[in-house]
Design an enzyme around this catalytic site. Structure first.
Site, PDB file in Angstrom:
ATOM      1  N   ASP A  57      50.056  24.242  42.863  1.00 57.34           N
ATOM      2  CA  ASP A  57      50.788  24.561  41.636  1.00 57.34           C
ATOM      3  C   ASP A  57      52.128  25.191  41.972  1.00 57.34           C
ATOM      4  OD1 ASP A  57      48.854  23.841  39.887  1.00 57.34           O
ATOM      5  OD2 ASP A  57      48.311  25.870  39.256  1.00 57.34           O
ATOM      6  N   LYS A  79      52.163  22.640  36.916  1.00 62.23           N
ATOM      7  CA  LYS A  79      52.832  23.136  35.714  1.00 62.23           C
ATOM      8  C   LYS A  79      53.657  24.381  36.007  1.00 62.23           C
ATOM      9  CE  LYS A  79      50.273  20.220  33.675  1.00 62.23           C
ATOM     10  NZ  LYS A  79      50.775  19.112  32.928  1.00 62.23           N
ATOM     11  N   MET A 193      50.471  32.917  28.886  1.00 63.91           N
ATOM     12  CA  MET A 193      51.553  32.074  28.347  1.00 63.91           C
ATOM     13  C   MET A 193      52.002  32.528  26.949  1.00 63.91           C
ATOM     14  SD  MET A 193      49.848  28.503  29.624  1.00 63.91           S
ATOM     15  CE  MET A 193      48.154  29.044  29.506  1.00 63.91           C
TER      16      MET A 193
HETATM   17  N1  SAH Z   1      44.555  29.767  36.095  1.00 64.39           N
HETATM   18  C1  SAH Z   1      45.516  30.833  35.969  1.00 64.39           C
HETATM   19  C2  SAH Z   1      46.282  30.758  34.677  1.00 64.39           C
HETATM   20  C3  SAH Z   1      47.059  29.468  34.533  1.00 64.39           C
HETATM   21  S1  SAH Z   1      48.003  29.413  33.083  1.00 64.39           S
HETATM   22  C4  SAH Z   1      44.797  32.185  36.135  1.00 64.39           C
HETATM   23  O1  SAH Z   1      43.578  32.247  36.138  1.00 64.39           O
HETATM   24  O2  SAH Z   1      45.510  33.186  36.291  1.00 64.39           O
HETATM   25  C5  SAH Z   1      49.534  30.050  33.659  1.00 64.39           C
HETATM   26  C6  SAH Z   1      49.776  31.391  33.034  1.00 64.39           C
HETATM   27  O3  SAH Z   1      49.026  32.394  33.700  1.00 64.39           O
HETATM   28  C7  SAH Z   1      51.216  31.873  33.128  1.00 64.39           C
HETATM   29  O4  SAH Z   1      52.049  31.280  32.171  1.00 64.39           O
HETATM   30  C8  SAH Z   1      50.992  33.340  32.853  1.00 64.39           C
HETATM   31  O5  SAH Z   1      50.707  33.603  31.506  1.00 64.39           O
HETATM   32  C9  SAH Z   1      49.729  33.604  33.649  1.00 64.39           C
HETATM   33  N2  SAH Z   1      50.061  34.025  35.021  1.00 64.39           N
HETATM   34  C10 SAH Z   1      49.729  33.424  36.165  1.00 64.39           C
HETATM   35  N3  SAH Z   1      50.179  34.130  37.231  1.00 64.39           N
HETATM   36  C11 SAH Z   1      50.807  35.209  36.724  1.00 64.39           C
HETATM   37  C12 SAH Z   1      51.497  36.310  37.293  1.00 64.39           C
HETATM   38  N4  SAH Z   1      51.615  36.461  38.620  1.00 64.39           N
HETATM   39  N5  SAH Z   1      52.026  37.244  36.467  1.00 64.39           N
HETATM   40  C13 SAH Z   1      51.903  37.132  35.128  1.00 64.39           C
HETATM   41  N6  SAH Z   1      51.279  36.102  34.531  1.00 64.39           N
HETATM   42  C14 SAH Z   1      50.734  35.161  35.312  1.00 64.39           C
END
Ligand code: SAH
Length: 269
Positions: A57, A79, A193
């Protein structure tokens, strides 16, 4: 006194843990955690060391990718909040192609593959082709990102329910959420998000009875050196997040446990 350990060479203690063999012509779908490489699981580290090709990703940090075996090929795909990115079907197709070439394919996803990560959607068509898939969970951003901002997602006195909510559905629209039920049943709400529809999230929660003075915390690029935190209220969050330049990837945490950050924020730096 701070004490740092630098990992050099292989981690010998891993030989005491029995991992399944990374078979050729198979796909491992692995959660890479929220960013800080120290939050990677040993399972994920093992996968990075044994994969032939890593399809990752956009959100996966370069510090994590640098742990891959020197012989591994890296393929960025996936994405990135709001920006043009590979289509879901193309990603799955590529994983199938690579596995059919006989490679050990590591699909490395941010956080946990099954938390708003479309992990099942990606895995099922691969299984349909009789290709072995192994799913390895990771630490989700909603939990670790909130913690690194100093916000526990639950506290015995504050909440017996936590809700993790996506800020938009797979087509980018406002998610189909029963706002009344969410607002009334879940003292702590963590939005993934949240930025695209933040004004709508704010107005729906206020309409459903959450109070304007309720504590809110946003954290972007949580657990990385670029982590940015903004503490505000439900009434002021749209304006304050904009002023603080909070951008995707970000989390929005709403509820009483945000107040803990005054004491806990320093425990994660
Ligand atoms: N599978 C991932 C989420 C994927 S959706 C998980 O379990 O964390 C992607 C969203 O995750 C981003 O748009 C944001 O809202 C959040 N996200 C992922 N990494 C992040 C980070 N380091 N800091 C803040 N938000 C994060």
């Amino acid at each position: 006194m701070d004490c740092f350990y630098v990992i050099t060479g292989t981690m010998d203690f891993l030989s005491h843990i029995s991992f399944p063999k990374f078979e050729k012509a198979s796909v491992w779908m692995v959660g890479a955690g929220p960013g800080d490489p120290k939050l990677l699981t040993l399972y994920a580290y093992h996968a990075l060391q044994h994969a032939d090709v890593i399809v990752h990703d956009a959100l996966v940090d370069s510090a994590i990718l640098s742990l891959a075996a020197k012989t591994a090929t890296l393929e960025p795909m996936g994405k990135r909040g709001g920006k043009a990115s590979a289509k879901q079907g193309d990603i799955t197709q590529r994983l199938i192609e690579l596995a059919q070439q006989g490679l050990k394919v590591l699909r490395l996803k941010g956080g946990d593959p099954f938390v708003f990560g479309r992990g099942a959607e990606e895995a099922l068509p691969i299984l349909d082709k009789n290709i072995n898939v192994r799913i390895v969970p990771g630490i989700s951003a909603g939990i670790a990102g909130s913690a690194y901002a100093g916000v526990p997602v639950s506290d015995g006195q504050s909440n017996q329910v936590i809700s993790f909510v996506t800020g938009h559905d797979t087509s980018g629209d406002v998610p189909a959420v029963n706002w009344q039920a969410l607002a009334q049943s879940s003292p702590v709400i963590v939005f993934y998000m949240p930025m695209k529809h933040i004004a709508k999230i704010q107005s729906e929660l206020l309409k459903a009875g959450r109070v304007p003075s309720e504590p809110v915390c946003a954290v972007s690029r949580a657990t990385t050196p670029h982590q940015l935190v903004c503490e505000t209220t439900l009434a002021n969050c749209v304006e304050d997040l904009n002023k603080a330049n909070i951008k995707a990837p970000a989390l929005l945490i709403i509820g009483p446990t945000v107040e803990f950050r005054q004491q806990l924020a320093g425990c994660f730096s």
